[in-house]
Design a protein around this motif. Structure first.
Motif, PDB file in Angstrom:
ATOM      1  N   LEU B  37       0.825  -1.200   0.000  1.00 19.78           N
ATOM      2  CA  LEU B  37       0.000   0.000   0.000  1.00 19.78           C
ATOM      3  C   LEU B  37       0.858   1.248   0.000  1.00 19.78           C
ATOM      4  CD1 LEU B  37      -3.008   0.788   0.233  1.00 19.78           C
ATOM      5  CD2 LEU B  37      -2.604   1.139   2.664  1.00 19.78           C
ATOM      6  N   ALA B  38       1.867   1.246   0.871  1.00 18.33           N
ATOM      7  CA  ALA B  38       2.742   2.411   0.974  1.00 18.33           C
ATOM      8  C   ALA B  38       3.484   2.624  -0.340  1.00 18.33           C
ATOM      9  CB  ALA B  38       3.725   2.227   2.125  1.00 18.33           C
ATOM     10  N   ALA B  39       3.923   1.522  -0.914  1.00 20.54           N
ATOM     11  CA  ALA B  39       4.668   1.647  -2.163  1.00 20.54           C
ATOM     12  C   ALA B  39       3.796   2.273  -3.240  1.00 20.54           C
ATOM     13  CB  ALA B  39       5.165   0.276  -2.602  1.00 20.54           C
ATOM     14  N   ARG B  41       1.211   4.283  -2.715  1.00 22.08           N
ATOM     15  CA  ARG B  41       0.981   5.671  -2.360  1.00 22.08           C
ATOM     16  C   ARG B  41       2.210   6.535  -2.607  1.00 22.08           C
ATOM     17  NH1 ARG B  41      -3.145   7.502  -2.796  1.00 22.08           N
ATOM     18  NH2 ARG B  41      -1.645   8.826  -3.786  1.00 22.08           N
ATOM     19  N   ALA B  42       3.375   5.960  -2.347  1.00 22.50           N
ATOM     20  CA  ALA B  42       4.589   6.772  -2.504  1.00 22.50           C
ATOM     21  C   ALA B  42       5.085   6.736  -3.935  1.00 22.50           C
ATOM     22  CB  ALA B  42       5.670   6.282  -1.550  1.00 22.50           C
ATOM     23  N   GLU B  43       4.247   6.179  -4.809  1.00 19.88           N
ATOM     24  CA  GLU B  43       4.600   6.174  -6.224  1.00 19.88           C
ATOM     25  C   GLU B  43       5.938   5.513  -6.480  1.00 19.88           C
ATOM     26  OE1 GLU B  43       4.231  10.091  -7.799  1.00 19.88           O
ATOM     27  OE2 GLU B  43       2.333  10.425  -6.761  1.00 19.88           O
ATOM     28  N   VAL B  44       6.099   4.409  -5.776  1.00 16.84           N
ATOM     29  CA  VAL B  44       7.336   3.668  -6.008  1.00 16.84           C
ATOM     30  C   VAL B  44       7.284   3.046  -7.385  1.00 16.84           C
ATOM     31  CG1 VAL B  44       8.635   1.639  -5.325  1.00 16.84           C
ATOM     32  CG2 VAL B  44       7.736   3.165  -3.603  1.00 16.84           C
ATOM     33  N   ASN B  45       8.306   3.275  -8.092  1.00 15.22           N
ATOM     34  CA  ASN B  45       8.306   2.776  -9.456  1.00 15.22           C
ATOM     35  C   ASN B  45       9.666   2.192  -9.742  1.00 15.22           C
ATOM     36  OD1 ASN B  45       8.098   2.443 -12.209  1.00 15.22           O
ATOM     37  ND2 ASN B  45       6.745   4.207 -12.402  1.00 15.22           N
ATOM     38  N   MET B  46       9.760   0.881  -9.629  1.00 17.94           N
ATOM     39  CA  MET B  46      11.069   0.270  -9.784  1.00 17.94           C
ATOM     40  C   MET B  46      11.634   0.537 -11.166  1.00 17.94           C
ATOM     41  SD  MET B  46      11.530  -0.548  -6.925  1.00 17.94           S
ATOM     42  CE  MET B  46      12.664  -1.637  -6.194  1.00 17.94           C
ATOM     43  N   ASP B  48      11.214   3.200 -12.980  1.00 17.76           N
ATOM     44  CA  ASP B  48      11.805   4.533 -12.971  1.00 17.76           C
ATOM     45  C   ASP B  48      13.134   4.536 -12.252  1.00 17.76           C
ATOM     46  OD1 ASP B  48       9.056   6.958 -12.813  1.00 17.76           O
ATOM     47  OD2 ASP B  48      10.015   5.841 -14.448  1.00 17.76           O
ATOM     48  N   LEU B  49      13.155   3.771 -11.188  1.00 21.35           N
ATOM     49  CA  LEU B  49      14.377   3.760 -10.386  1.00 21.35           C
ATOM     50  C   LEU B  49      15.540   3.259 -11.225  1.00 21.35           C
ATOM     51  CD1 LEU B  49      15.807   4.089  -7.724  1.00 21.35           C
ATOM     52  CD2 LEU B  49      15.123   1.787  -7.118  1.00 21.35           C
TER      53      LEU B  49
END
Lengths: 276, 274, 275
Positions: B37-39, B41-46, B48-49
């Motif tokens: 969920l946090a990922a 919400r925090a727009e984690v985008n592997m 992009d990383l």
């Protein structure tokens, strides 16, 4: 009673100590005042220009609480900030734990590796948080992801040192006992080191979550997203009532999160064997 | 060992059960869910990383080499950054003595204690940078706002420590001084302050280190100093200059850390205050 | 010099802790209060110095020129002025550990120093010299610059006595001064206290009957908040039993036997005063 054969040694005479204390105080306050003058930071401005503060307060109060339901994106921003701090703390702790195993004298496979890891961690700790953020903003774009990564790296530095120190201070007795039964290095770590450091790790993780929450708000101001970003936007638009509403939200969030974290921490420590 | 005994000691596949983790299963799934969920919400985008990493690494080339001849003009801002922290810390420490006295059960009446403790909690809860933003809105940018923001932040940390320390003073010491006929002010001066001041000193030194880091950060938001140089260099796309500024602030923080550690150990070993 | 009149302390639920305690102390007396734990020895001391409020009764100190001070019904500045005249010595010394020994002694006269002067200036050199004289009297003059926390228990108690001496009070109150000390230090402290009593009376609470028998001029036996004995310091077995009944936690036989022999050294009149 005969008169005192000794007299008070000079260093203990109240007048001498008073004089020394006065001189120290004068030098200290003199330096502070000189610095303030140099920086053109006039403490009297606090009183002279207080009407600015009064004006600002007038513009900020009453806070625009209605914003809370007119602008639901505020709540999502709040969740963003919390998520940032959450992931950064967890991720940072996980990676830092692995790094710390390499950075501790009793678990590292190679002494040179220990030096490398320790220097890396020290270097990270001294790098300003927002410099890392600025670089990440270019790399992965504006938004909470960059802030989260920057917080994660920041937490790495702090956790790394704390964990490595904790691992080094572990009681070697149980480790020797396990090693004597023929366990491999990894097993010694799993059964001997980790249970001993687990309580302090957990405590540090919770403390770091608290710190990261505040830092997440701060980084949001720099473009990291979350409630900090909203707060800064409101400020730059001169919408001070909105800004105060965001601020109140921040304070509530921090207080609530402290309680929540407390709850979880008690959960972890109350059950036997949760920590492996 | 006989074959039979050996066989019984041999580890079999079915001994590898995850059963003992079953009771943790609920908690672990909760954790995993939170992470996902946090990922999100925090727009984690592997993705992009990974691409960003490539971009970022090539960016590093832009930063190096640092612009060495920009170094001299960084000295004055660095000095200002240090000064901001160096003035805010003693002022904050002094104020925190007052706040601490007002926040302790043994000295302050209940209402005062509650009010002060809330104020201190607020000061700790609001990130310094937000405090600075408010101050900048009121007083304008410049080191003054930075100093005031850091003073408020320092009171948040040191005030609580002093308040707790005063509450933990052995009441028998206080009683014994009171029995000589000392007034309240004298009791504070002779029975309470000597116990509180050494730890306040040590904590202030730690706070100085924190304040230096904060000063760098606040500089970027308008307090001046090296933080300001760094952020302007970045916004002017002068990355080499920014690298120099970053190096200087790095050196600053490291020096402050060393100094603070060293002084703190000296104070703690001496144990007594003049 | 000091008179305690019908000192009574009642708890809100009606329990009586101190029951009409009455006694008078004159110049030259060294009074020892004996009694089992919970009898009210410390409570009496605390009431006498105003640390605990009383339900009834009064405590009056009379000075040289007949000035009286009471500690039971007053507060604030008046209590402060009254306390100047009482030198209190506690069981655990209760000194300020972070200050030097000399400073701890000088604290004794805070009651006579204006608070403003304390904050702005501190102590004067003359006060330091006189404090050193007091330290010298207890034999610790060379310790004046040491941090108080680094001293042993016996040494700290001597500093506490020096503080009380320096205070120049009308009388001394000692709340179990030797309770935390080993026998050798206990005797040393009692030997220090004894001559002090000649100038100003001492009232002390103890739980060692052998000590009071040897050093005190008069003993008060306290039991369940009531005085059950008031007289010469050498108690018979029966009298001790009455105070302690089943509470005699010391080696009863040895203590009583030790007291049945003559007390060496100090001639004492039958009324319990020093000659």
């Amino acid at each position: 009673m005969n008169e005192a054969a000794v007299s008070v040694p000079r260093a203990e005479l109240p007048s001498v100590r008073f004089r020394r204390r006065v001189v120290t105080a004068l030098i200290a306050s003199g330096s502070v005042i000189a610095s303030l003058v140099y920086m053109k930071a006039d403490p009297l401005a606090l009183f002279r220009d207080f009407h600015y503060v009064a004006n600002l307060l007038g513009e900020m109060l009453p806070p625009n609480i209605a914003l809370l339901w007119h602008k639901p994106s505020l709540w999502t921003s709040l969740l963003e900030t919390i998520s940032m701090a959450f992931l950064a703390t967890l991720g940072g702790a996980a990676i830092a734990l692995v790094m710390a195993l390499f950075g501790a004298a009793n678990t590292t496979p190679h002494r040179g590796l220990r030096l490398l890891v320790r220097s890396l961690l020290a270097a990270e700790r001294c790098t300003p948080n927002f410099a890392v953020l600025l670089v990440l903003l270019i790399a992965v774009g504006i938004g909470p992801f960059a802030a989260m990564l920057s917080l994660l790296i920041g937490s790495l530095g702090m956790f790394g040192k704390l964990f490595a120190d904790a691992i080094e201070q572990v009681d070697p007795g149980p480790l020797d006992a396990i090693a004597a039964s023929g366990a491999s290095r990894l097993q010694i770590i799993r059964y001997g080191v980790l249970p001993q450091v687990a309580p302090s790790i957990v405590a540090n993780v919770f403390y770091a979550f608290d710190v990261n929450l505040r830092a997440a708000v701060a980084l949001g101001i720099f473009g990291g997203g979350g409630i900090g970003f909203e707060l800064n936007v409101a400020r730059s638009l001169l919408r001070y009532k909105d800004m105060l509403a965001c601020l109140i939200l921040v304070v509530i969030m921090i207080t609530v999160m402290e309680r929540v974290a407390d709850f979880f921490r008690r959960q972890i420590f109350s059950r036997e064997g949760v920590l492996n | 060992m006989t074959r039979a005994v050996e066989r019984s000691f041999a580890v079999r596949w079915r001994d590898f059960s995850l059963g003992r983790y079953r009771r943790h299963l609920r908690r672990l799934t909760l954790l995993a869910a939170l992470v996902v969920l946090a990922a999100w919400r925090a727009e984690v985008n592997m993705h992009d990383l990974i691409t960003g990493l490539g971009r970022g690494l090539s960016m590093v080339g832009l930063f190096l080499p640092p612009k060495w001849d920009a170094f001299p003009e960084m000295i004055e801002p660095a000095f200002v950054t240090v000064l901001i922290a160096a003035t805010a810390t003693p002022i904050g420490a002094l104020c925190s003595i007052l706040f601490g006295l007002a926040a302790s059960r043994n000295i302050a009446p209940a209402w005062l204690r509650a009010a002060t403790r809330t104020a201190i909690a607020l000061e700790r809860g609001i990130p310094e940078i937000v405090i600075l933003l408010i101050l900048v809105a009121a007083f304008g940018i410049g080191p003054f706002s930075g100093v005031v923001a850091l003073v408020i932040g320092s009171i948040g940390m040191l005030g609580k420590l002093v308040g707790d320390a005063i509450e933990e003073i052995d009441p028998r010491t206080v009683e014994s001084v009171a029995c000589t006929g000392a007034s309240r002010a004298q009791i504070i001066r002779y029975a309470m302050l000597p116990e509180v001041l050494p730890s306040l000193l040590a904590n202030s030194m730690f706070r100085f280190e924190v304040n230096i880091r904060a000063s760098v950060l606040l500089g970027a938001v308008g307090a001046g100093g090296i933080g300001y140089e760094l952020s302007t260099a970045m916004s002017q796309v002068e990355y080499n200059k920014a690298a120099t500024a970053a190096l200087v602030s790095f050196a600053l923080v490291m020096a402050a850390e060393r100094a603070s550690d060293h002084l703190r150990s000296k104070v703690l070993s001496r144990g007594q205050l003049a | 010099m000091l008179s305690v009149n019908s000192l009574t302390k009642r708890l809100p639920d009606g329990t009586v802790l101190l029951n009409a305690i009455t006694f008078t102390v004159e110049k030259g007396e060294f009074v020892g209060i004996l009694g089992p734990s919970g009898a009210g020895k410390s409570l009496t001391m605390r009431c006498m110095v105003g640390l605990t409020s009383v339900s009834a009764g009064s405590v009056v100190f009379t000075g040289e020129q007949g000035r009286t001070y009471t500690t039971t019904t007053i507060k604030g500045n008046e209590l402060r002025r009254a306390r100047r005249n009482i030198g209190v010595i506690f069981q655990g010394s209760n000194l300020v550990n972070r200050l030097t020994v000399l400073e701890n002694v000088m604290i004794g006269r805070l009651g006579r120093i204006h608070p403003l002067r304390s904050w702005l200036y501190g102590f004067t050199d003359r006060e330091a010299e006189e404090a050193l004289a007091a330290l010298d009297r207890v034999g610790l003059a060379s310790f004046s610059g040491r941090q108080t926390g680094s001293l042993s228990g016996g040494e700290m108690q001597r500093v506490a006595i020096a503080r009380a001496i320096y205070q120049r009070p009308l009388c001394y109150l000692a709340d179990e001064p030797i309770a935390s000390l080993d026998p050798k230090n206990s005797r040393a402290i009692m030997k220090l206290l004894q001559p002090l009593a000649r100038d100003h009376p001492i009232v002390g609470s103890f739980h060692q009957p052998d000590m009071t028998a040897e050093f005190c001029t008069r003993v008060l036996g306290l039991r369940n908040g009531t005085i059950v004995y008031d007289g010469p310091p050498r108690l018979t077995r029966a009298q001790l039993a009455e105070i302690y009944s089943q509470d005699l936690s010391l080696e009863p036989e040895e203590t009583l036997d030790a007291m049945s022999g003559p007390v060496l050294g100090h001639p004492v009149t039958s009324t319990g005063h020093w000659l």
